[in-house]
Design a protein around this motif. Structure first.
Motif, PDB file in Angstrom:
ATOM      1  N   VAL A   1       0.784  -1.282   0.250  1.00  0.00           N
ATOM      2  CA  VAL A   1      -0.010  -0.106   0.022  1.00  0.00           C
ATOM      3  C   VAL A   1       0.820   1.314   0.138  1.00  0.00           C
ATOM      4  O   VAL A   1       0.751   1.937  -0.788  1.00  0.00           O
ATOM      5  N   PHE A   2       1.765   1.240   0.701  1.00  0.00           N
ATOM      6  CA  PHE A   2       2.775   2.346   1.003  1.00  0.00           C
ATOM      7  C   PHE A   2       3.437   2.640  -0.463  1.00  0.00           C
ATOM      8  O   PHE A   2       3.661   3.883  -0.715  1.00  0.00           O
TER       9      PHE A   2
ATOM     10  N   GLY B   1       1.367   8.829  -7.220  1.00  0.00           N
ATOM     11  CA  GLY B   1       0.534   8.479  -6.074  1.00  0.00           C
ATOM     12  C   GLY B   1       0.003   9.435  -5.457  1.00  0.00           C
ATOM     13  O   GLY B   1       0.181  10.743  -5.644  1.00  0.00           O
ATOM     14  N   ILE B   2      -0.884   9.224  -4.606  1.00  0.00           N
ATOM     15  CA  ILE B   2      -1.697  10.288  -3.707  1.00  0.00           C
ATOM     16  C   ILE B   2      -0.816  11.215  -3.158  1.00  0.00           C
ATOM     17  O   ILE B   2      -1.209  12.275  -2.839  1.00  0.00           O
ATOM     18  N   VAL B   3       0.224  10.577  -2.458  1.00  0.00           N
ATOM     19  CA  VAL B   3       0.988  11.589  -1.560  1.00  0.00           C
ATOM     20  C   VAL B   3       1.665  12.735  -2.679  1.00  0.00           C
ATOM     21  O   VAL B   3       1.378  13.871  -2.281  1.00  0.00           O
TER      22      VAL B   3
ATOM     23  N   PHE C   1      -6.010   6.796   6.940  1.00  0.00           N
ATOM     24  CA  PHE C   1      -6.052   7.036   5.650  1.00  0.00           C
ATOM     25  C   PHE C   1      -5.652   5.974   4.574  1.00  0.00           C
ATOM     26  O   PHE C   1      -6.514   5.366   3.795  1.00  0.00           O
ATOM     27  N   PRO C   2      -4.665   5.183   4.762  1.00  0.00           N
ATOM     28  CA  PRO C   2      -4.386   4.222   3.978  1.00  0.00           C
ATOM     29  C   PRO C   2      -5.616   2.962   3.741  1.00  0.00           C
ATOM     30  O   PRO C   2      -5.554   2.214   2.967  1.00  0.00           O
TER      31      PRO C   2
ATOM     32  N   VAL D   1      -9.949   0.404   1.098  1.00  0.00           N
ATOM     33  CA  VAL D   1     -10.999  -0.184   1.027  1.00  0.00           C
ATOM     34  C   VAL D   1     -11.795   0.695  -0.477  1.00  0.00           C
ATOM     35  O   VAL D   1     -12.533   0.074  -1.019  1.00  0.00           O
ATOM     36  N   VAL D   2     -11.534   1.943  -0.391  1.00  0.00           N
ATOM     37  CA  VAL D   2     -12.183   2.596  -1.485  1.00  0.00           C
ATOM     38  C   VAL D   2     -11.621   2.283  -3.016  1.00  0.00           C
ATOM     39  O   VAL D   2     -12.314   1.895  -3.687  1.00  0.00           O
ATOM     40  N   SER D   3     -10.340   2.013  -2.833  1.00  0.00           N
ATOM     41  CA  SER D   3      -9.592   1.568  -4.284  1.00  0.00           C
ATOM     42  C   SER D   3     -10.139   0.301  -4.664  1.00  0.00           C
ATOM     43  O   SER D   3      -9.989   0.017  -5.829  1.00  0.00           O
TER      44      SER D   3
END
Lengths: 311, 274
Positions: free
Chosen positions: A142-143, A151-153, B22-23, B28-30
């Motif tokens: 995930v990271f 990515g989101i960051v 958040f992660p 879950v959303v993804s």
């Protein structure tokens, strides 16, 4: 409790004559040992025996199973091996930056959460502890995606104009180390916080009241009261975190795979690569293994000396 | 001043809570979005849950991996608890100088990093493979065997045994129970919470174990969940929606344990400090 009711009067009357004390003691000893035998044997087989094997192997070299004795050659190679030295450097960097940052953060959190008048305490505590339920592999993946170039960051940082172009979180040697540190901190801060929270509950609140009357600021209270009071538990968590960080593997393997170059590779990962990725050299890998063991012993001793002078 | 301190406190906690959660939210959303939605940064639930699940089941052997992980984790937990509680009980109840020395030697094994063990263990299992193929390399038993005894768990049970009322054991002896009977019929039922906490830590550690299975398992049909996730994560053109589905599924068991047994969960985590 289900203690069987077999205590009839006739049973009490027919109590067997006391046997010679020595054989009874021997029997008791045997029973005691039989309780601990399986565990002791298994730890011997799966921890100590392999360490002896590793010691023997560390004086051998060769590919795969064909090992021959080479004396101290592996140990000499160790200190001239740039990859090994890089992995030690990386591991120590993770250690000396990540462990103190995480422990301080966890301490701050626990002090704030320990406030009696705080609302939604349960929510905050659960939320911050939540990362502990993830598996190391899962959160690493995930990271890796969160910190991808697109990515989101990066997206968020660019949206709030903190950076003008994407930070190379995974491919720049400096930022990749930061990413690993951020990831471990995310995963383990809540874990350490729980230890401090429970220790804080045993601290007498009147000490703080007295300090307040004496005019001590919140920061002074933190450094002069909280930290000294929690010293034993801080020592415990820093040793656990140190041992954990020195063995770091899952995160690095799954976030950066040790890259770019070898700039995030840890000692554990190097041992893995030496044994199972490159042409296997079990002898040298065993030598590197002993390097971790020695580092763990050294760091544990340092922390004991630093944390427990007056115990 | 007091008010501003309070505001800072709430702000600090809120930021930390958001970063922590958040992660999970993103995962879950993804899992309900397409891969391109995820890359575009979509943070709202979408309608591709079923599609992602279908893709996942078609692309990887999810169910066999879940089964393998479950078999390994359950076997490890049952055996670990039995072995460690017998030992922890033995070290405390039948305390002697010699046993205390053995106990301290066992504790030393906590300092040994797994990375140092993996090479000799791999060779050990390699050498028994021709003789005992059912516990050799690339078997689930090989994953379980080296992990069923940890000094930590023995220590954990010994610490809990210290609180155990010894008079009950005496009562059991007078009732004519054998020593082993006392353990199974009196000690085990009274120590339920200790067992629960120990079971949770052991199950989680086993379910999430990565390095040793990576070393010792080779054939795809023996894959465990962390190996499957790791493989998915290293693919060059990742299908984000599908991978997040896999990660959420892999996290479910431990998350469920956490939410339903929070008290034992935390007790297990903290077991070593008393």
């Amino acid at each position: 409790m289900n203690i069987p009711e077999k205590l009839g009067p006739e049973k009490l009357a027919k109590k067997p004559a006391p046997r010679p004390a020595r054989s009874l003691r021997l029997k008791n000893t045997l029973i005691g040992w039989s309780f601990v035998a399986v565990a002791s044997l298994l730890i011997g087989i799966f921890y100590f025996y392999p360490m002896v094997q590793a010691l023997i192997m560390s004086f051998q070299s060769g590919t795969g199973v064909n090992l021959s004795f080479v004396g101290f050659e592996n140990y000499i190679r160790l200190f001239q091996d740039p990859v090994f030295l890089t992995t030690v450097k990386n591991t120590v960097i993770y250690l000396i930056i990540q462990v103190p940052v995480m422990i301080l953060l966890a301490l701050f959190l626990s002090v704030v959460l320990n406030n009696k008048t705080l609302k939604w305490k349960g929510f905050f505590r659960t939320a911050i502890f939540l990362p502990c339920v993830t598996s190391l592999v899962a959160y690493s993946v995930v990271f890796k995606y969160l910190f991808a170039p697109d990515g989101i960051v990066n997206m968020t940082l660019m949206k709030i104009n903190l950076v003008s172009e994407p930070v190379q979180w995974l491919t720049d040697p400096f930022w990749a180390k930061i990413t690993i540190i951020l990831a471990i901190t995310w995963r383990w801060t809540g874990y350490n916080m729980i230890f401090y929270l429970s220790a804080l509950q045993n601290v007498d609140q009147s000490i703080y009241e007295a300090a307040k009357i004496d005019g001590a600021s919140a920061i002074q209270q933190f450094f002069k009261i909280t930290i000294p009071m929690l010293k034993p538990i801080i020592l415990f968590t820093s040793i656990t975190s140190t041992i954990g960080t020195l063995q770091l593997f899952d995160e690095v393997m799954n976030i950066t795979a040790g890259g770019p170059g070898n700039s995030t590779m840890t000692i554990s990962q190097y041992i893995y690569n030496l044994s199972f990725k490159y042409t296997p050299d079990f002898g040298y890998a065993a030598t590197v293994s002993y390097a971790i063991v020695i580092l763990i012993v050294i760091f544990s001793i340092i922390q004991f000396k630093a944390g427990g002078e007056k115990k | 001043m007091k008010l501003s301190n309070k505001v800072i406190g709430y702000l600090f906690l809120s930021i930390c809570a958001i970063i922590s959660i958040f992660p999970f939210y993103w995962m879950v959303v993804s899992m309900t979005n397409t891969s391109s939605d995820v890359t575009r940064g979509k943070l709202l639930p979408g309608g591709h849950f079923i599609e992602n699940l279908k893709n996942l089941l078609q692309t990887v052997d999810l169910v066999p991996a879940l089964t393998n992980s479950a078999i390994i984790a359950v076997a490890t937990t049952v055996l670990s608890l039995l072995i460690a509680s017998l030992a922890g009980y033995g070290f405390e109840i039948y305390r002697s100088k010699a046993k205390d020395i053995v106990f301290n030697i066992l504790l030393l094994s906590m300092m040994i990093p797994f990375a140092a063990l993996m090479v000799p263990l791999f060779r050990m299992f390699g050498s028994i493979t021709p003789v005992l193929p059912f516990i050799g390399i690339d078997t689930l038993s090989a994953v379980v065997l080296p992990t069923i005894t940890t000094a930590f768990l023995i220590f954990f049970f010994r610490q809990s045994t210290k609180m155990f009322p010894k008079e009950i054991l005496e009562a059991g002896r007078i009732d004519g129970l054998k020593e082993i009977g006392i353990f199974f019929r009196i000690y085990v039922p009274t120590m339920k919470t200790t067992y629960a906490a120990a079971a949770i830590i052991t199950f989680m550690a086993s379910w999430n174990n990565y390095l040793w299975p990576l070393v010792v398992l080779q054939s795809p049909e023996n894959q465990t969940i962390p190996l499957l996730i790791s493989n998915l994560g290293s693919s060059y053109s990742p299908d984000y929606g599908m991978i997040m589905m896999a990660i959420v599924i892999a996290t479910m068991p431990t998350a469920i344990i956490f939410f339903f047994m929070q008290k034992h969960f935390v007790a297990g985590m903290m077991g070593s400090v008393k």
